[in-house]
Design a protein around this motif. Structure first.
Motif, PDB file in Angstrom:
ATOM      1  N   ASN A  74       0.824  -1.222   0.000  1.00 42.62           N
ATOM      2  CA  ASN A  74       0.000   0.000   0.000  1.00 42.62           C
ATOM      3  C   ASN A  74       0.854   1.265   0.000  1.00 42.62           C
ATOM      4  O   ASN A  74       0.395   2.317  -0.440  1.00 42.62           O
ATOM      5  N   ALA A  75       2.057   1.181   0.476  1.00 37.93           N
ATOM      6  CA  ALA A  75       2.944   2.341   0.447  1.00 37.93           C
ATOM      7  C   ALA A  75       3.362   2.682  -0.990  1.00 37.93           C
ATOM      8  O   ALA A  75       3.623   3.846  -1.313  1.00 37.93           O
ATOM      9  N   LYS A  76       3.405   1.658  -1.836  1.00 36.41           N
ATOM     10  CA  LYS A  76       3.804   1.858  -3.236  1.00 36.41           C
ATOM     11  C   LYS A  76       2.617   1.837  -4.196  1.00 36.41           C
ATOM     12  O   LYS A  76       2.797   1.992  -5.404  1.00 36.41           O
ATOM     13  N   ASN A  77       1.421   1.631  -3.651  1.00 36.32           N
ATOM     14  CA  ASN A  77       0.209   1.562  -4.482  1.00 36.32           C
ATOM     15  C   ASN A  77       0.299   0.452  -5.528  1.00 36.32           C
ATOM     16  O   ASN A  77      -0.074   0.644  -6.699  1.00 36.32           O
ATOM     17  N   THR A  78       0.773  -0.708  -5.126  1.00 33.70           N
ATOM     18  CA  THR A  78       0.905  -1.805  -6.073  1.00 33.70           C
ATOM     19  C   THR A  78       0.315  -3.101  -5.505  1.00 33.70           C
ATOM     20  O   THR A  78       0.283  -3.311  -4.293  1.00 33.70           O
TER      21      THR A  78
END
Length: 129
Positions: A74-78
């Protein structure tokens, strides 16, 4: 409006591995349950895997269970789909999708494609025998 972009598809021999990735355009991605679906030529779109918004719960179709792993950052939106021990019958266009309503988190059926609000354009996976 969340935009989803898949990458990582390609041609691989049976028994090989591929890792698909889906990148989301907005940080609201972290609030959504995510799913992977696939569609082979002449066939209906089918559910592959799902992961709830927090990443702590996952579900797989029987055809990929034990071979595929879905994960998210979720930190990288992946959200990624690691595919091992690939078979020719895994050949398809693979799509990631986002569910704003968190159906899976609320104990709904993540395999229902109609419940997903946003879809990527798909990435082709071809497994040769």
């Amino acid at each position: 409006q969340v935009q989803l972009v898949e990458s990582g598809g390609g041609l691989v021999q049976a028994g090989g591995s591929l890792r698909l990735s889906c990148a989301a355009s907005e940080r609201t991605f972290s609030n959504y349950d995510m799913g992977w679906f696939r569609q082979a030529p002449g066939k209906e779109r089918e559910f592959v895997a799902a992961i709830i918004w927090s990443g702590i719960r996952r579900r797989y179709s029987d055809s990929v269970k034990g071979r595929f792993t879905v994960s998210r950052d979720n930190a990288k939106n992946t959200v990624d789909l690691q595919m091992n021990s690939l078979k020719p019958e895994d050949t398809a266009v693979y799509y990631c999708a986002a569910d704003r309503s968190r159906t899976y988190y609320r104990d709904g059926d993540p395999g229902n494609a109609d419940l997903y609000d946003y879809w990527g354009q798909g990435t082709q996976v071809t497994v040769s025998s």
